[in-house]
Design an enzyme around this catalytic site. Structure first.
Site, PDB file in Angstrom:
ATOM      1  N   GLU A  27       8.598  -0.065   7.061  1.00 44.19           N
ATOM      2  CA  GLU A  27       8.778  -1.508   6.851  1.00 44.19           C
ATOM      3  C   GLU A  27      10.224  -1.888   7.145  1.00 44.19           C
ATOM      4  O   GLU A  27      11.143  -1.085   6.943  1.00 44.19           O
ATOM      5  CB  GLU A  27       8.435  -1.835   5.381  1.00 44.19           C
ATOM      6  CG  GLU A  27       8.686  -3.284   4.996  1.00 44.19           C
ATOM      7  CD  GLU A  27       8.063  -3.684   3.657  1.00 44.19           C
ATOM      8  OE1 GLU A  27       7.447  -2.827   2.993  1.00 44.19           O
ATOM      9  OE2 GLU A  27       8.194  -4.876   3.292  1.00 44.19           O
ATOM     10  N   ASN A  72       5.665  -6.408   2.112  1.00 48.57           N
ATOM     11  CA  ASN A  72       6.046  -7.773   1.772  1.00 48.57           C
ATOM     12  C   ASN A  72       6.778  -8.447   2.920  1.00 48.57           C
ATOM     13  O   ASN A  72       6.678  -9.663   3.108  1.00 48.57           O
ATOM     14  CB  ASN A  72       6.921  -7.771   0.517  1.00 48.57           C
ATOM     15  CG  ASN A  72       6.171  -7.258  -0.705  1.00 48.57           C
ATOM     16  OD1 ASN A  72       4.941  -7.212  -0.717  1.00 48.57           O
ATOM     17  ND2 ASN A  72       6.902  -6.852  -1.734  1.00 48.57           N
ATOM     18  N   ASN A 172      -0.758  -8.811   3.757  1.00 54.79           N
ATOM     19  CA  ASN A 172      -0.343  -7.760   2.820  1.00 54.79           C
ATOM     20  C   ASN A 172      -0.340  -8.285   1.394  1.00 54.79           C
ATOM     21  O   ASN A 172       0.244  -9.341   1.126  1.00 54.79           O
ATOM     22  CB  ASN A 172       1.080  -7.301   3.175  1.00 54.79           C
ATOM     23  CG  ASN A 172       1.616  -6.273   2.192  1.00 54.79           C
ATOM     24  OD1 ASN A 172       1.143  -5.132   2.161  1.00 54.79           O
ATOM     25  ND2 ASN A 172       2.590  -6.663   1.374  1.00 54.79           N
ATOM     26  N   GLU A 173      -0.997  -7.571   0.490  1.00 55.41           N
ATOM     27  CA  GLU A 173      -0.956  -7.868  -0.961  1.00 55.41           C
ATOM     28  C   GLU A 173      -1.031  -9.368  -1.246  1.00 55.41           C
ATOM     29  O   GLU A 173      -0.231  -9.910  -2.017  1.00 55.41           O
ATOM     30  CB  GLU A 173       0.303  -7.255  -1.601  1.00 55.41           C
ATOM     31  CG  GLU A 173       0.301  -5.746  -1.559  1.00 55.41           C
ATOM     32  CD  GLU A 173       1.401  -5.072  -2.375  1.00 55.41           C
ATOM     33  OE1 GLU A 173       2.350  -5.755  -2.800  1.00 55.41           O
ATOM     34  OE2 GLU A 173       1.308  -3.849  -2.575  1.00 55.41           O
ATOM     35  N   TYR A 244       1.123   2.709  -6.479  1.00 59.66           N
ATOM     36  CA  TYR A 244       2.385   3.401  -6.741  1.00 59.66           C
ATOM     37  C   TYR A 244       2.323   3.889  -8.182  1.00 59.66           C
ATOM     38  O   TYR A 244       1.970   3.109  -9.070  1.00 59.66           O
ATOM     39  CB  TYR A 244       3.571   2.451  -6.557  1.00 59.66           C
ATOM     40  CG  TYR A 244       3.748   2.018  -5.111  1.00 59.66           C
ATOM     41  CD1 TYR A 244       4.313   2.887  -4.174  1.00 59.66           C
ATOM     42  CD2 TYR A 244       3.323   0.767  -4.678  1.00 59.66           C
ATOM     43  CE1 TYR A 244       4.465   2.503  -2.849  1.00 59.66           C
ATOM     44  CE2 TYR A 244       3.469   0.379  -3.357  1.00 59.66           C
ATOM     45  CZ  TYR A 244       4.037   1.256  -2.445  1.00 59.66           C
ATOM     46  OH  TYR A 244       4.184   0.885  -1.131  1.00 59.66           O
ATOM     47  N   GLU A 291      -1.036   1.794   1.303  1.00 60.31           N
ATOM     48  CA  GLU A 291       0.263   2.076   0.666  1.00 60.31           C
ATOM     49  C   GLU A 291      -0.012   2.951  -0.544  1.00 60.31           C
ATOM     50  O   GLU A 291      -0.796   2.570  -1.426  1.00 60.31           O
ATOM     51  CB  GLU A 291       0.965   0.793   0.201  1.00 60.31           C
ATOM     52  CG  GLU A 291       1.536  -0.025   1.331  1.00 60.31           C
ATOM     53  CD  GLU A 291       2.374  -1.210   0.847  1.00 60.31           C
ATOM     54  OE1 GLU A 291       3.034  -1.094  -0.210  1.00 60.31           O
ATOM     55  OE2 GLU A 291       2.360  -2.230   1.533  1.00 60.31           O
ATOM     56  N   GLN A 348       7.029   5.161   1.841  1.00 60.37           N
ATOM     57  CA  GLN A 348       7.203   4.927   3.255  1.00 60.37           C
ATOM     58  C   GLN A 348       7.697   6.209   3.886  1.00 60.37           C
ATOM     59  O   GLN A 348       7.585   7.250   3.241  1.00 60.37           O
ATOM     60  CB  GLN A 348       8.144   3.755   3.445  1.00 60.37           C
ATOM     61  CG  GLN A 348       7.580   2.475   2.782  1.00 60.37           C
ATOM     62  CD  GLN A 348       8.286   1.183   3.162  1.00 60.37           C
ATOM     63  OE1 GLN A 348       9.098   1.118   4.050  1.00 60.37           O
ATOM     64  NE2 GLN A 348       7.960   0.109   2.431  1.00 60.37           N
TER      65      GLN A 348
HETATM   66  O1  AHR Z   1       6.434  -0.315  -0.063  1.00 58.51           O
HETATM   67  C1  AHR Z   1       7.205  -1.218  -0.784  1.00 58.51           C
HETATM   68  C2  AHR Z   1       6.450  -2.502  -1.112  1.00 58.51           C
HETATM   69  O2  AHR Z   1       5.454  -2.226  -2.044  1.00 58.51           O
HETATM   70  C3  AHR Z   1       5.698  -3.163   0.015  1.00 58.51           C
HETATM   71  O3  AHR Z   1       6.510  -3.989   0.785  1.00 58.51           O
HETATM   72  C4  AHR Z   1       4.673  -3.969  -0.701  1.00 58.51           C
HETATM   73  O4  AHR Z   1       3.499  -4.155   0.057  1.00 58.51           O
HETATM   74  C5  AHR Z   1       4.421  -3.175  -1.967  1.00 58.51           C
HETATM   75  O5  AHR Z   1       4.458  -3.986  -3.099  1.00 58.51           O
END
Ligand code: AHR
Length: 496
Positions: A27, A72, A172-173, A244, A291, A348
């Site tokens: 990103e 994001n 995205n999200e 995450y 992700e 990432q």
């Molecule tokens: O990977 C970091 C961020 O985590 C990304 O930009 C977003 O999609 C997620 O919240």
């Protein structure tokens, strides 16, 4: 010592393991692109400005597909800012991470990077501040033969042959209030449906990924997912999952998180089945876990606010040994769910919550590099459904969890085996009970074990936590091997 038996039969197939579960994500965030992939001033960089030492390190992960440009960031990105002569590209305020975006790396550079690494490109369109038409034009720029305005623009930029980007995320999200252009679910679904129609009309070969809930902790989960699946129907080839995870300080709880990854996958897979049943459709939307990683330390404002700088150090998580075990659990869960999870992207790749870290002079591999390498280099084949016989413990968050976490892949006459001992103090003797086949020999095996759970690698100690080749097993009606406490093993066996 704990005793565990894993029963395997070669006929008990889950599905072929899609190579694309070994994907990554880059990103425009912090030092991922600039100073990470692309650093034209650096003496380590090639004529394209790509850092060769980073490429060399990343090659070890044998990644299949890589998602770009966010995250994001994607929700504020206008792709035309990042193509054409660099001198004409604007520098813009970037609002997702409050940084400055110079646009010196864009679509054509990303494609060139993918080619040099043998990665399949995957693009996330802007459905936040962008329009369906802008997304369609991006598809034309990437995929159409010359003869129309945006394809001609690509050719004018020196790329006559189409880039052939097959997988496109529809934003995205979009369920997250932090997302630029966030809207209620029906509004997103309507926007995504229009975009998917236009993008597929431009190139019928593309596959789309509709935004699911951004995590199972979101209040949107799983109703948002069910609604977008229902509204998009056949226009959604995949639905996205994000996750995450972090360590609250209870190591046993942390090592149990794989169970909740299973549950997340199974809940969203159930949504796809309900949507298909409602539509009386035999077609199945698959899951794109685009992700995933450990990320919990660098979440405060000082780590996420770029304060109008180019390539500020953001989200530079420093990974420990126990984080590496959790990364192994994610991958084993994806393999066990090979029938539903077809794409997954480690978020990432460089500097930003990443397995590879750079400074001006060199790179080092974080602890999470090794488990990914151990599994990814064993891709190919069919996931087997095993039966585990092992004692379990009760996790406060996730309920009953077996001390043995596992996955296995059958690839012709080769069996690939992955096993994690979650016990924090006891070794585990794991017996693989083979039904319908025999193990002839073990061709390779690596063990990821370290005595201190919180140890990290660094520029000063790049090899403090590393996996090692092992040959500590016995072959007798199957195979028996010993796993030290909190350790992960990957093995490749010849079978008959
Ligand atoms: O990977 C970091 C961020 O985590 C990304 O930009 C977003 O999609 C997620 O919240």
């Amino acid at each position: 010592m704990l005793q565990a038996t894993l029963h395997l039969h070669p006929d008990f197939h889950v599905a072929r393991v899609d190579d694309r579960i070994f994907g990554g994500f880059v990103e425009h965030l912090g030092r991922c692109i600039y100073e990470g992939l692309y650093d034209p001033e650096n003496t380590q960089s090639d004529a394209n400005g790509f850092r060769s030492d980073v490429q060399k390190a990343l090659r070890g992960l044998e990644l299949s597909i890589v998602r770009y440009p966010g995250g994001n960031f994607a929700s504020g990105y206008h792709w035309q800012d990042g193509v054409g002569p660099r001198a004409d590209r604007p520098t813009r305020k970037e609002l997702a991470w409050r940084s400055l975006e110079p646009n010196t790396f864009g679509t054509d550079e990303f494609i060139a990077y993918c080619k040099s690494m043998n990665w399949q490109p995957m693009i996330c369109a802007n459905l936040g501040t962008g329009t369906p038409e802008e997304a369609m034009n991006w598809v034309e720029y990437c995929n159409s033969p010359p003869g129309s305005i945006y394809a001609d623009l690509r050719a004018d930029h020196g790329h006559r042959e189409p880039h052939k980007v097959q997988v496109w995320c529809l934003g995205n999200e979009m369920d997250g209030p932090w997302q630029m252009g966030h809207v209620p679910v029906l509004e997103y679904a309507s926007r995504a449906r229009q975009a998917a129609k236009m993008m597929k009309a431009c190139d019928p070969q593309i596959e789309t990924v509709v935004c699911g809930s951004s995590s199972p902790q979101m209040p949107t989960f799983p109703d948002w997912d069910l609604t977008v699946l229902k509204e998009l129907g056949d226009l959604a080839d995949y639905i996205s999952l994000h996750r995450y995870v972090g360590n609250s300080g209870e190591d046993a709880e942390y090592l149990a998180v794989g169970k909740s990854i299973d549950e997340q996958i199974e809940s969203i897979d159930a949504c796809t089945k309900v949507a298909a049943a409602r539509a009386r459709s035999p077609r199945r939307t698959h899951l794109c876990f685009d992700e995933w990683n450990v990320w919990y330390r660098n979440r405060g404002q000082e780590h996420t606010d770029g304060r109008d700088r180019i390539a500020p150090p953001l989200l530079e998580e420093h990974y420990t040994f126990i984080d590496a075990l959790v990364v192994a659990s994610f991958l084993m869960s994806f393999i066990r769910h090979a029938d539903s999870v077809k794409i997954a992207n480690l978020a990432q790749l460089v500097n930003v919550i990443a397995p590879v870290v750079t400074n001006h002079a060199t790179v080092f591999k974080q602890t999470i590099f090794d488990p990914f390498e151990m599994v990814s280099t064993r891709k190919g084949g069919i996931a087997l459904q095993g039966i585990v016989d092992c004692t379990s413990y009760v996790s406060q968050l996730y309920g009953e969890v077996s001390y043995l976490d596992y996955a296995s892949i059958l690839d012709g006459e080769v069996l690939k085996l992955f096993a994690l001992n979650r016990h924090l103090t006891q070794s585990m003797e794991v017996h693989l009970d083979c039904h319908g086949f025999q193990i002839q020999r073990v061709d390779s095996a690596e063990l990821l074990y370290h005595n201190v759970l919180d140890d990290c690698n660094s520029f000063d100690e790049p090899n403090k936590v590393r996996s090692c080749a092992t040959n500590d097993w016995s072959l007798k009606r199957g195979i028996t091997f010993e796993l030290p406490p909190h350790s992960f093993l990957a093995a490749t066996c010849k079978i008959a």
